[in-house]
Design a protein around this motif. Structure first.
Motif, PDB file in Angstrom:
ATOM      1  N   UNK A 183       5.386   6.867  -8.465  1.00 36.79           N
ATOM      2  CA  UNK A 183       5.582   6.867  -9.914  1.00 36.79           C
ATOM      3  C   UNK A 183       6.808   6.090 -10.341  1.00 36.79           C
ATOM      4  N   UNK A 184       7.781   5.933  -9.424  1.00 37.36           N
ATOM      5  CA  UNK A 184       9.008   5.235  -9.784  1.00 37.36           C
ATOM      6  C   UNK A 184       8.936   3.734  -9.518  1.00 37.36           C
ATOM      7  N   UNK A 185       7.777   3.284  -9.066  1.00 37.28           N
ATOM      8  CA  UNK A 185       7.562   1.875  -8.759  1.00 37.28           C
ATOM      9  C   UNK A 185       6.212   1.460  -9.354  1.00 37.28           C
ATOM     10  N   UNK A 186       6.168   0.259  -9.923  1.00 35.34           N
ATOM     11  CA  UNK A 186       4.885  -0.356 -10.259  1.00 35.34           C
ATOM     12  C   UNK A 186       4.743  -1.552  -9.335  1.00 35.34           C
ATOM     13  N   UNK A 187       3.955  -1.372  -8.269  1.00 38.50           N
ATOM     14  CA  UNK A 187       3.794  -2.389  -7.233  1.00 38.50           C
ATOM     15  C   UNK A 187       2.477  -3.121  -7.464  1.00 38.50           C
ATOM     16  N   UNK A 188       2.549  -4.428  -7.638  1.00 37.59           N
ATOM     17  CA  UNK A 188       1.384  -5.225  -7.988  1.00 37.59           C
ATOM     18  C   UNK A 188       1.206  -6.380  -7.016  1.00 37.59           C
ATOM     19  N   UNK A 189      -0.029  -6.630  -6.621  1.00 40.61           N
ATOM     20  CA  UNK A 189      -0.340  -7.725  -5.713  1.00 40.61           C
ATOM     21  C   UNK A 189      -0.951  -8.884  -6.502  1.00 40.61           C
ATOM     22  N   UNK A 190      -0.264 -10.020  -6.479  1.00 44.18           N
ATOM     23  CA  UNK A 190      -0.770 -11.232  -7.111  1.00 44.18           C
ATOM     24  C   UNK A 190      -1.220 -12.182  -6.006  1.00 44.18           C
ATOM     25  N   UNK A 229       0.803  -7.978 -20.747  1.00 38.64           N
ATOM     26  CA  UNK A 229      -0.198  -6.955 -20.443  1.00 38.64           C
ATOM     27  C   UNK A 229      -0.856  -7.293 -19.117  1.00 38.64           C
ATOM     28  N   UNK A 230      -0.852  -6.325 -18.199  1.00 40.57           N
ATOM     29  CA  UNK A 230      -1.377  -6.532 -16.853  1.00 40.57           C
ATOM     30  C   UNK A 230      -2.472  -5.511 -16.581  1.00 40.57           C
ATOM     31  N   UNK A 231      -3.551  -5.961 -15.948  1.00 43.97           N
ATOM     32  CA  UNK A 231      -4.596  -5.051 -15.465  1.00 43.97           C
ATOM     33  C   UNK A 231      -4.733  -5.251 -13.956  1.00 43.97           C
ATOM     34  N   UNK A 232      -5.027  -4.169 -13.262  1.00 46.60           N
ATOM     35  CA  UNK A 232      -5.212  -4.296 -11.816  1.00 46.60           C
ATOM     36  C   UNK A 232      -6.264  -3.338 -11.301  1.00 46.60           C
ATOM     37  N   UNK A 233      -6.858  -3.699 -10.164  1.00 45.84           N
ATOM     38  CA  UNK A 233      -7.808  -2.855  -9.459  1.00 45.84           C
ATOM     39  C   UNK A 233      -7.060  -2.035  -8.423  1.00 45.84           C
ATOM     40  N   UNK A 234      -7.437  -0.772  -8.266  1.00 46.96           N
ATOM     41  CA  UNK A 234      -6.684   0.116  -7.388  1.00 46.96           C
ATOM     42  C   UNK A 234      -6.767  -0.293  -5.927  1.00 46.96           C
ATOM     43  N   UNK A 235      -7.968  -0.542  -5.410  1.00 47.07           N
ATOM     44  CA  UNK A 235      -8.094  -0.820  -3.979  1.00 47.07           C
ATOM     45  C   UNK A 235      -9.430  -1.487  -3.678  1.00 47.07           C
ATOM     46  N   UNK A 236      -9.399  -2.318  -2.665  1.00 45.52           N
ATOM     47  CA  UNK A 236     -10.634  -2.917  -2.162  1.00 45.52           C
ATOM     48  C   UNK A 236     -10.408  -3.356  -0.716  1.00 45.52           C
ATOM     49  N   UNK A 237     -11.423  -3.148   0.113  1.00 45.26           N
ATOM     50  CA  UNK A 237     -11.380  -3.585   1.507  1.00 45.26           C
ATOM     51  C   UNK A 237     -12.130  -4.908   1.637  1.00 45.26           C
ATOM     52  N   UNK A 288       0.841  -1.204   0.000  1.00 40.12           N
ATOM     53  CA  UNK A 288       0.000   0.000   0.000  1.00 40.12           C
ATOM     54  C   UNK A 288       0.875   1.253   0.000  1.00 40.12           C
ATOM     55  N   UNK A 289       1.958   1.227   0.760  1.00 46.17           N
ATOM     56  CA  UNK A 289       2.854   2.384   0.826  1.00 46.17           C
ATOM     57  C   UNK A 289       3.577   2.621  -0.499  1.00 46.17           C
ATOM     58  N   UNK A 290       3.723   1.573  -1.313  1.00 49.72           N
ATOM     59  CA  UNK A 290       4.416   1.695  -2.597  1.00 49.72           C
ATOM     60  C   UNK A 290       3.461   1.958  -3.757  1.00 49.72           C
ATOM     61  N   UNK A 291       2.185   1.726  -3.537  1.00 52.83           N
ATOM     62  CA  UNK A 291       1.226   1.627  -4.632  1.00 52.83           C
ATOM     63  C   UNK A 291       1.123   2.879  -5.488  1.00 52.83           C
ATOM     64  N   UNK A 292       1.258   4.056  -4.900  1.00 51.92           N
ATOM     65  CA  UNK A 292       1.025   5.297  -5.637  1.00 51.92           C
ATOM     66  C   UNK A 292       2.309   5.969  -6.111  1.00 51.92           C
ATOM     67  N   UNK A 331      -6.615  -3.892   0.461  1.00 51.24           N
ATOM     68  CA  UNK A 331      -5.700  -4.422  -0.539  1.00 51.24           C
ATOM     69  C   UNK A 331      -5.551  -3.414  -1.664  1.00 51.24           C
ATOM     70  N   UNK A 332      -4.327  -3.255  -2.157  1.00 48.58           N
ATOM     71  CA  UNK A 332      -4.025  -2.288  -3.208  1.00 48.58           C
ATOM     72  C   UNK A 332      -3.447  -2.983  -4.432  1.00 48.58           C
ATOM     73  N   UNK A 333      -3.666  -2.341  -5.579  1.00 50.13           N
ATOM     74  CA  UNK A 333      -3.085  -2.770  -6.857  1.00 50.13           C
ATOM     75  C   UNK A 333      -3.255  -4.269  -7.074  1.00 50.13           C
ATOM     76  N   UNK A 334      -4.514  -4.688  -7.003  1.00 46.56           N
ATOM     77  CA  UNK A 334      -4.883  -6.102  -7.061  1.00 46.56           C
ATOM     78  C   UNK A 334      -4.908  -6.549  -8.524  1.00 46.56           C
ATOM     79  N   UNK A 335      -3.985  -7.412  -8.898  1.00 41.05           N
ATOM     80  CA  UNK A 335      -3.905  -7.870 -10.289  1.00 41.05           C
ATOM     81  C   UNK A 335      -5.123  -8.729 -10.608  1.00 41.05           C
TER      82      UNK A 335
END
Length: 238
Positions: A55-62, A165-173, A49-53, A188-192
């Motif tokens: 610009x120098x990182x693309x942080x993805x949760x699988x 090609x990857x798609x992700x959802x920004x956030x969900x509780x 979550x701290x990395x999600x926003x 949860x953030x950046x949910x692939x």
């Protein structure tokens, strides 16, 4: 796989908007393998979550599905994400996987809940000098429309690469009512939601491809040496 890639790939990415494209260092790809059913995972989810926003990182949760048997089925879990993690393990000569695990730049494996390890490894990747003579990645278009991809390696690559090609959802509780995290409410953030190989690039000729995307979820393109090797470039449109 090239030793030079494992030690540090020289990368440049161009992320085009309506304004002229500007060359910059490719964001560092961070993949977190996590599960709603894993008691050790919430600290890693908070770190992502701290990395999600950034610009120098693309942080993805699988989210993996191999912990579903212990009393809570991960609502984001997919067997293909479990397979990706296992393929990483095999590529590095290991027979087992664990959560939470982060893989940074396709190269480094770290405990996903260890802020010191994660941030230290990430800092090393961000400190790598980049050059626009190696890999240049350009994305044009926006989520919900046609996205055009162009990748160029001026000096060519020694090995073929997968274009993903990857798609992700920004956030969900999620309110978890079973398993090891029973009673917890986790953001949860950046949910692939999908991760697909859309082409193979020989690394010699420019790679050009267009794909129609639906929905407003961000679009990420990852160019990675085949065999789950180093990430050569990554770009995002959101």
């Amino acid at each position: 796989m090239r030793l030079a890639n494992r030690c540090g790939v020289l990368i440049s990415a161009i992320l085009g908007l309506a304004t002229p494209a500007v060359a910059q260092q490719s964001p560092v790809l961070v993949e977190l393998f996590t599960s709603q059913g894993c008691a050790a995972c919430p600290p890693a989810d908070r770190l992502l979550d701290a990395l999600a926003d950034r610009d120098d990182v693309i942080a993805l949760a699988l989210h993996v599905d191999y912990w579903d048997y212990i009393g809570w089925a991960d609502s984001f879990g997919k067997s293909k994400f479990s397979k990706r993690q296992k393929d990483y393990a095999r590529s590095k000569g290991r027979a087992s996987v664990y959560t939470p695990q982060m893989i940074i730049g396709g190269i480094d494996e770290v405990k996903g809940s260890s802020e010191q390890q994660v941030m230290g490894t990430l800092a090393r990747h961000l400190s790598i000098f980049v050059s626009d003579t190696d890999v240049r990645l350009t994305l044009t278009g926006s989520p919900g429309s046609e996205v055009s991809i162009e990748a160029v390696a001026q000096d060519g690559l020694a090995y073929a690469a997968d274009v993903q090609l990857v798609r992700y959802r920004d956030a969900e509780t999620v309110d978890i009512t079973g398993g090891e995290n029973n009673g917890k409410s986790v953001v949860y953030r950046n949910i692939v939601t999908s991760w697909e190989v859309i082409g193979t690039w020989d690394g010699v000729n420019p790679f050009r491809h267009s794909v129609h995307t639906s929905g407003d979820d961000p679009v990420v393109v990852v160019i990675q040496e085949q065999g789950h090797g180093p990430v050569l470039a990554a770009a995002r449109r959101r």
